[in-house]
Design a protein around this motif. Sequence first.
Motif, PDB file in Angstrom:
ATOM      1  N   VAL A  47     -54.086  80.230 -91.557  1.00 42.20           N
ATOM      2  CA  VAL A  47     -54.804  80.837 -92.665  1.00 42.20           C
ATOM      3  C   VAL A  47     -54.597  79.950 -93.887  1.00 42.20           C
ATOM      4  CG1 VAL A  47     -54.978  82.861 -94.145  1.00 42.20           C
ATOM      5  CG2 VAL A  47     -54.370  83.141 -91.765  1.00 42.20           C
ATOM      6  N   LYS A  48     -55.672  79.695 -94.631  1.00 43.21           N
ATOM      7  CA  LYS A  48     -55.552  78.971 -95.893  1.00 43.21           C
ATOM      8  C   LYS A  48     -55.307  80.009 -96.980  1.00 43.21           C
ATOM      9  CE  LYS A  48     -57.741  75.029 -98.079  1.00 43.21           C
ATOM     10  NZ  LYS A  48     -58.960  74.233 -98.132  1.00 43.21           N
ATOM     11  N   LYS A  49     -54.161  79.931 -97.659  1.00 41.64           N
ATOM     12  CA  LYS A  49     -53.727  81.005 -98.551  1.00 41.64           C
ATOM     13  C   LYS A  49     -53.315  80.446 -99.905  1.00 41.64           C
ATOM     14  CE  LYS A  49     -52.095  85.244 -99.236  1.00 41.64           C
ATOM     15  NZ  LYS A  49     -53.014  86.177 -99.781  1.00 41.64           N
ATOM     16  N   ARG A  50     -53.739  81.144-100.967  1.00 40.78           N
ATOM     17  CA  ARG A  50     -53.333  80.780-102.334  1.00 40.78           C
ATOM     18  C   ARG A  50     -52.197  81.675-102.788  1.00 40.78           C
ATOM     19  NH1 ARG A  50     -57.975  80.138-106.735  1.00 40.78           N
ATOM     20  NH2 ARG A  50     -56.553  81.612-107.620  1.00 40.78           N
ATOM     21  N   PHE A  51     -51.163  81.066-103.349  1.00 35.08           N
ATOM     22  CA  PHE A  51     -50.024  81.807-103.897  1.00 35.08           C
ATOM     23  C   PHE A  51     -49.876  81.456-105.372  1.00 35.08           C
ATOM     24  CE2 PHE A  51     -48.827  81.419 -99.420  1.00 35.08           C
ATOM     25  CZ  PHE A  51     -48.452  82.715 -99.130  1.00 35.08           C
ATOM     26  N   TRP A  52     -49.480  82.448-106.170  1.00 36.36           N
ATOM     27  CA  TRP A  52     -49.183  82.200-107.577  1.00 36.36           C
ATOM     28  C   TRP A  52     -47.744  81.715-107.668  1.00 36.36           C
ATOM     29  CZ3 TRP A  52     -51.277  81.122-111.964  1.00 36.36           C
ATOM     30  CH2 TRP A  52     -50.535  81.245-113.149  1.00 36.36           C
ATOM     31  N   PHE A  53     -47.568  80.482-108.162  1.00 34.71           N
ATOM     32  CA  PHE A  53     -46.240  79.874-108.302  1.00 34.71           C
ATOM     33  C   PHE A  53     -45.832  80.011-109.758  1.00 34.71           C
ATOM     34  CE2 PHE A  53     -43.505  75.880-107.885  1.00 34.71           C
ATOM     35  CZ  PHE A  53     -42.473  76.580-107.285  1.00 34.71           C
ATOM     36  N   SER A  54     -45.027  81.025-110.057  1.00 36.30           N
ATOM     37  CA  SER A  54     -44.731  81.380-111.446  1.00 36.30           C
ATOM     38  C   SER A  54     -43.865  80.341-112.146  1.00 36.30           C
ATOM     39  CB  SER A  54     -44.050  82.748-111.498  1.00 36.30           C
ATOM     40  OG  SER A  54     -42.868  82.732-110.725  1.00 36.30           O
ATOM     41  N   GLU A  55     -43.067  79.572-111.401  1.00 36.41           N
ATOM     42  CA  GLU A  55     -42.211  78.575-112.042  1.00 36.41           C
ATOM     43  C   GLU A  55     -43.026  77.464-112.699  1.00 36.41           C
ATOM     44  OE1 GLU A  55     -39.396  77.130-109.222  1.00 36.41           O
ATOM     45  OE2 GLU A  55     -38.475  79.091-108.930  1.00 36.41           O
ATOM     46  N   GLU A  56     -44.170  77.113-112.103  1.00 39.28           N
ATOM     47  CA  GLU A  56     -45.027  76.080-112.672  1.00 39.28           C
ATOM     48  C   GLU A  56     -46.284  76.666-113.305  1.00 39.28           C
ATOM     49  OE1 GLU A  56     -45.810  73.132-109.714  1.00 39.28           O
ATOM     50  OE2 GLU A  56     -43.679  72.693-109.432  1.00 39.28           O
ATOM     51  N   ASN A  57     -46.409  77.979-113.280  1.00 43.97           N
ATOM     52  CA  ASN A  57     -47.518  78.702-113.906  1.00 43.97           C
ATOM     53  C   ASN A  57     -48.873  78.235-113.381  1.00 43.97           C
ATOM     54  OD1 ASN A  57     -48.355  80.744-115.584  1.00 43.97           O
ATOM     55  ND2 ASN A  57     -48.647  79.403-117.334  1.00 43.97           N
ATOM     56  N   ARG A  58     -49.009  78.167-112.032  1.00 50.45           N
ATOM     57  CA  ARG A  58     -50.254  77.729-111.403  1.00 50.45           C
ATOM     58  C   ARG A  58     -50.335  78.284-109.987  1.00 50.45           C
ATOM     59  NH1 ARG A  58     -50.151  72.751-108.128  1.00 50.45           N
ATOM     60  NH2 ARG A  58     -47.999  72.244-107.685  1.00 50.45           N
ATOM     61  N   PHE A  59     -51.539  78.165-109.389  1.00 48.90           N
ATOM     62  CA  PHE A  59     -51.733  78.552-108.002  1.00 48.90           C
ATOM     63  C   PHE A  59     -51.414  77.382-107.090  1.00 48.90           C
ATOM     64  CE2 PHE A  59     -54.430  81.926-109.776  1.00 48.90           C
ATOM     65  CZ  PHE A  59     -54.028  82.995-108.979  1.00 48.90           C
ATOM     66  N   ILE A  60     -50.884  77.699-105.894  1.00 51.72           N
ATOM     67  CA  ILE A  60     -50.623  76.709-104.853  1.00 51.72           C
ATOM     68  C   ILE A  60     -51.374  77.149-103.614  1.00 51.72           C
ATOM     69  CG2 ILE A  60     -48.870  75.793-103.300  1.00 51.72           C
ATOM     70  CD1 ILE A  60     -46.891  75.937-105.523  1.00 51.72           C
ATOM     71  N   THR A  61     -52.134  76.234-103.006  1.00 47.78           N
ATOM     72  CA  THR A  61     -52.857  76.524-101.771  1.00 47.78           C
ATOM     73  C   THR A  61     -52.104  75.899-100.610  1.00 47.78           C
ATOM     74  OG1 THR A  61     -54.950  76.536-102.962  1.00 47.78           O
ATOM     75  CG2 THR A  61     -55.060  76.336-100.580  1.00 47.78           C
ATOM     76  N   LEU A  62     -51.774  76.721 -99.612  1.00 48.44           N
ATOM     77  CA  LEU A  62     -51.054  76.255 -98.437  1.00 48.44           C
ATOM     78  C   LEU A  62     -51.822  76.635 -97.185  1.00 48.44           C
ATOM     79  CD1 LEU A  62     -47.446  77.400 -99.380  1.00 48.44           C
ATOM     80  CD2 LEU A  62     -48.328  75.081 -99.470  1.00 48.44           C
ATOM     81  N   LYS A  63     -51.720  75.811 -96.140  1.00 48.29           N
ATOM     82  CA  LYS A  63     -52.295  76.118 -94.837  1.00 48.29           C
ATOM     83  C   LYS A  63     -51.149  76.594 -93.961  1.00 48.29           C
ATOM     84  CE  LYS A  63     -55.737  74.356 -91.699  1.00 48.29           C
ATOM     85  NZ  LYS A  63     -56.575  73.231 -91.341  1.00 48.29           N
ATOM     86  N   LEU A  64     -51.141  77.894 -93.658  1.00 48.11           N
ATOM     87  CA  LEU A  64     -49.986  78.531 -93.035  1.00 48.11           C
ATOM     88  C   LEU A  64     -50.358  79.276 -91.768  1.00 48.11           C
ATOM     89  CD1 LEU A  64     -48.653  80.314 -96.216  1.00 48.11           C
ATOM     90  CD2 LEU A  64     -47.804  78.178 -95.291  1.00 48.11           C
ATOM     91  N   SER A  65     -49.378  79.410 -90.890  1.00 44.75           N
ATOM     92  CA  SER A  65     -49.510  80.376 -89.802  1.00 44.75           C
ATOM     93  C   SER A  65     -49.118  81.736 -90.377  1.00 44.75           C
ATOM     94  CB  SER A  65     -48.597  79.999 -88.633  1.00 44.75           C
ATOM     95  OG  SER A  65     -47.259  80.000 -89.039  1.00 44.75           O
ATOM     96  N   THR A  66     -49.528  82.788 -89.729  1.00 45.33           N
ATOM     97  CA  THR A  66     -49.237  84.114 -90.259  1.00 45.33           C
ATOM     98  C   THR A  66     -47.737  84.405 -90.207  1.00 45.33           C
ATOM     99  OG1 THR A  66     -49.816  85.007 -88.094  1.00 45.33           O
ATOM    100  CG2 THR A  66     -51.491  85.074 -89.782  1.00 45.33           C
ATOM    101  N   SER A  67     -47.013  83.791 -89.266  1.00 43.64           N
ATOM    102  CA  SER A  67     -45.561  83.980 -89.244  1.00 43.64           C
ATOM    103  C   SER A  67     -44.904  83.277 -90.431  1.00 43.64           C
ATOM    104  CB  SER A  67     -44.977  83.466 -87.928  1.00 43.64           C
ATOM    105  OG  SER A  67     -45.205  82.088 -87.789  1.00 43.64           O
ATOM    106  N   ALA A  68     -45.514  82.195 -90.929  1.00 45.71           N
ATOM    107  CA  ALA A  68     -44.979  81.512 -92.108  1.00 45.71           C
ATOM    108  C   ALA A  68     -45.147  82.370 -93.357  1.00 45.71           C
ATOM    109  CB  ALA A  68     -45.661  80.169 -92.290  1.00 45.71           C
ATOM    110  N   MET A  69     -46.214  83.173 -93.407  1.00 45.09           N
ATOM    111  CA  MET A  69     -46.388  84.079 -94.546  1.00 45.09           C
ATOM    112  C   MET A  69     -45.266  85.117 -94.577  1.00 45.09           C
ATOM    113  SD  MET A  69     -50.365  84.701 -95.315  1.00 45.09           S
ATOM    114  CE  MET A  69     -51.120  84.847 -93.715  1.00 45.09           C
TER     115      MET A  69
END
Length: 91
Positions: A47-69
């Motif tokens: 799954v291609k998933k966007r996460f809010w990375f609060s330490e850098e105040n931006r979104f990060i897009t990662l390509k993850l398996s559902t177990s990695a989430m």
Amino acid sequence: MSKKCQVTGKKPRRGKSYSIRGIAKKKKGIGLNVTGTVKRRFLPNLVKKRFWFSEENRFITLKLSTSAMRTIDKRGLSAVVRELRAQGQHI
């Protein structure tokens, strides 16, 4: 982009698909026989998933398996990102 999870490293695996014919011995037949095999691939659930990375105040897009989430939920996003950067991945 390849079919590989950025966190767990899961990637496609090879296997076989079997064709089976016959009547089971339990039903008074002579048994089930494999009549053919075909090569196939077992693909990870990516799954291609966007996460809010609060330490850098931006979104990060990662390509993850559902177990990695689930791993990110358990360990936290900042710990996972720190580990990925230590491995040399660009995020």
